[in-house]
Scaffold this motif. Structure first.
Motif, mmCIF file in Angstrom:
data_model
loop_
_atom_site.group_PDB
_atom_site.id
_atom_site.type_symbol
_atom_site.label_atom_id
_atom_site.label_comp_id
_atom_site.label_asym_id
_atom_site.label_seq_id
_atom_site.Cartn_x
_atom_site.Cartn_y
_atom_site.Cartn_z
ATOM 1 N N ARG A 295 -29.897 -38.321 -69.315
ATOM 2 C CA ARG A 295 -30.199 -37.367 -68.242
ATOM 3 C C ARG A 295 -29.216 -37.424 -67.084
ATOM 4 N NH1 ARG A 295 -35.642 -40.141 -65.940
ATOM 5 N NH2 ARG A 295 -34.618 -41.650 -64.614
ATOM 6 N N THR B 81 -35.024 -34.560 -66.999
ATOM 7 C CA THR B 81 -34.035 -33.755 -66.279
ATOM 8 C C THR B 81 -32.945 -33.325 -67.249
ATOM 9 O OG1 THR B 81 -32.906 -35.769 -65.595
ATOM 10 C CG2 THR B 81 -34.495 -34.831 -64.048
ATOM 11 N N ASP C 288 -26.666 -32.234 -70.076
ATOM 12 C CA ASP C 288 -27.601 -31.163 -69.758
ATOM 13 C C ASP C 288 -28.597 -30.934 -70.889
ATOM 14 O OD1 ASP C 288 -26.143 -30.364 -67.304
ATOM 15 O OD2 ASP C 288 -24.579 -29.856 -68.750
ATOM 16 N N THR D 286 -33.701 -27.324 -67.642
ATOM 17 C CA THR D 286 -34.146 -28.707 -67.500
ATOM 18 C C THR D 286 -35.626 -28.813 -67.860
ATOM 19 O OG1 THR D 286 -32.555 -29.111 -65.758
ATOM 20 C CG2 THR D 286 -34.439 -30.571 -65.829
#
Length: 108
Positions: free
Chosen positions: A45, A68, A49, A100
């Motif tokens: 994370r 995330t 991405d 996310t």
């Protein structure tokens, strides 16, 4: 913003060539082989991405709602490149819109 993708170690390295992202790196290339999914997601994370895996249990093992990172789960008859390659057009489409914390299943 560049799109950075991490490929799980259960996927063939050749899959990298099929992905439309600015950076595609494997778990092995990062030196993270053998890490448990929770630890792997924590490491990923901060640098990636999107995480792409064929581990269909990942979304049940981890609380991905607070991740995330976006996750794409590939569902195919096997983890062989021949079985996964037909999924790549849809994966590349998902890469354009994944957010996310999203967990998107691609395949059967």
């Amino acid at each position: 913003m560049p799109l950075r993708v991490l490929l799980d170690e259960c996927l063939p390295k050749k899959l990298k060539r099929e992905l439309h992202a600015d950076l595609v790196v494997t778990v092995q290339e990062m030196g993270w082989s053998g890490r448990k999914n929770g630890e792997l997601m924590t490491l990923a994370r901060h640098q990636f991405d999107v995480f792409i895996t064929a581990d269909q249990n990942l979304q049940y093992q981890q609380n991905l709602a607070y991740a995330t990172i976006g996750v794409i789960v590939l569902v195919a008859s096997s983890n062989r490149i021949e079985a996964l390659k037909p999924l790549m057009p849809e994966v590349n489409h998902v890469l354009l819109t994944i957010q996310t914390g999203d967990v998107v299943q691609v395949g059967q």
